[in-house]
Scaffold this active site. Sequence first.
Site: not given
Ligand SMILES: [Zn+2]
Length: 191
Positions: A148, A144-145, A102
């Site tokens: 976020h 993953h995004e 990341c």
């Molecule tokens: Zn990330």
Amino acid sequence: MTKDDIIALPNPHLRQKSRRVGVVTDEIKAVVQDMIDATIDWDRSRPHEVGVALAAVQIDKMFKIVVVRNNHEDKNDLTFTAFINPEIVKREGEVIEDFEGCLSVPDVYGKVARHGKVRVKALNLEGKPFRVTAEGFLARIFQHEIDHCNGIVFIDHIKDQPEAFFKINDEGKLEPLDYDSAVRDNSILWQ
Ligand SMILES: [Zn+2]
């Protein structure tokens, strides 16, 4: 924007939820361009890594926006697709453990379990809804995004797994991190 505009842990914004975009205004389009510029600038500074995607929170804009590189295997391809208000509508397939890193967690890699296939819905830059189905590494990128956008960092999924943490060495190879000294008691990573 440049790579220096990318925020990193322990910035507390990375663990806060971003807000949905109401209308795709010129301000929102400018945020998208800033995200792409920052990712490309970061990518140029890292010989062994590719900047594959970014969420708006990572440039400290608390909007649910993600940009994903169109060809994440090619450092020369500098084109991205924007996903505004992205949501995973279905998770499918086997759960696979693989490495991820990341831009907001410098020099730490982790082996994270993710679904092998996801369906994502979002708005495009014209404010029109669209859907994509992603498999393999691309499915991992979306999980993953979109995490976020919801204040979740990839290390939060593996925080109690001593064997899951790695670093990238000077030759670009992954090697295990010492969990006790570099991970568990590292106040930068945890709040
Ligand atoms: Zn990330």
